[in-house]
Write a protein that holds these residues in place. Sequence first.
Motif, PDB file in Angstrom:
ATOM      1  N   GLN A  80      10.128   3.616  -7.221  1.00  0.00           N
ATOM      2  CA  GLN A  80       9.292   4.705  -6.689  1.00  0.00           C
ATOM      3  C   GLN A  80       7.875   4.207  -6.423  1.00  0.00           C
ATOM      4  O   GLN A  80       7.303   4.465  -5.368  1.00  0.00           O
ATOM      5  N   ARG A  81       7.313   3.483  -7.369  1.00  0.00           N
ATOM      6  CA  ARG A  81       5.955   2.971  -7.204  1.00  0.00           C
ATOM      7  C   ARG A  81       5.875   1.981  -6.035  1.00  0.00           C
ATOM      8  O   ARG A  81       4.931   1.996  -5.268  1.00  0.00           O
ATOM      9  N   ASP A  84       5.829   3.986  -2.918  1.00  0.00           N
ATOM     10  CA  ASP A  84       4.572   4.746  -2.830  1.00  0.00           C
ATOM     11  C   ASP A  84       3.416   3.838  -2.406  1.00  0.00           C
ATOM     12  O   ASP A  84       2.591   4.218  -1.571  1.00  0.00           O
ATOM     13  N   VAL A 122      16.390   4.225   0.884  1.00  0.00           N
ATOM     14  CA  VAL A 122      15.075   4.820   0.648  1.00  0.00           C
ATOM     15  C   VAL A 122      14.861   5.933   1.665  1.00  0.00           C
ATOM     16  O   VAL A 122      15.033   5.704   2.871  1.00  0.00           O
TER      17      VAL A 122
END
Length: 150
Positions: A80-81, A84, A122
Motif C-alpha cells: 500500500q505504501r 501511495d 493494483v
Amino acid sequence: MGKVPALRDGEATLAEAAAICAYVAERYPQAKLAPPVGDPLRAKYLYWLFFGPSCGEPAMMQIATKVEMNPVAAGWGDAQRVFDVLDAALAKGPWILGENFSAADIVIGSGLNFAVRLFKLVPSRASFDRYLDACAARPAFQRAQKIAAG
C-alpha cells in the motif's frame, strides 16, 4: 541466469531492466535519458530508477501471492505504501522527474503497466492512468508492445 530482458552491446552483456536502462542512458547521453552527473535531478533519477525493482516488484509479488509481510522487515515496507508513494510522485507529472522523460520512466512505466493494466494487481488511480496513457503514447512503447505481441 537465462533471464530477459538482456542486452548485448559489443563486448558488454547484461541483464536486469534497471541495469540495462542505466547502461543505455549512460552509453547514449545524447538521448537525454538521464540527468548528467552533477545535475540536482540525478539523485531523484537514481532513486526512481531503482524504486521499480527494489520496491515496486516486491510489492507486486506480495499482492499476487497474498503473503503477509512485516513492513519493518520487508525492504519495501508494504505494498500500500509503495503505491501511495508512487501515486504522490506521479501526481506532479507529467513524468517521474517532472517535465523530463528519463530511463526511470521506462522502469516505472513498464512495472506499473504490468501491475495496473496487464495483471490488474493494483487498482488504477488517476495519476496512474494519466501516466500510463502518456507512456503508451510514446513511439518506443508502441514498438515494444508490437514486439511483445509477436
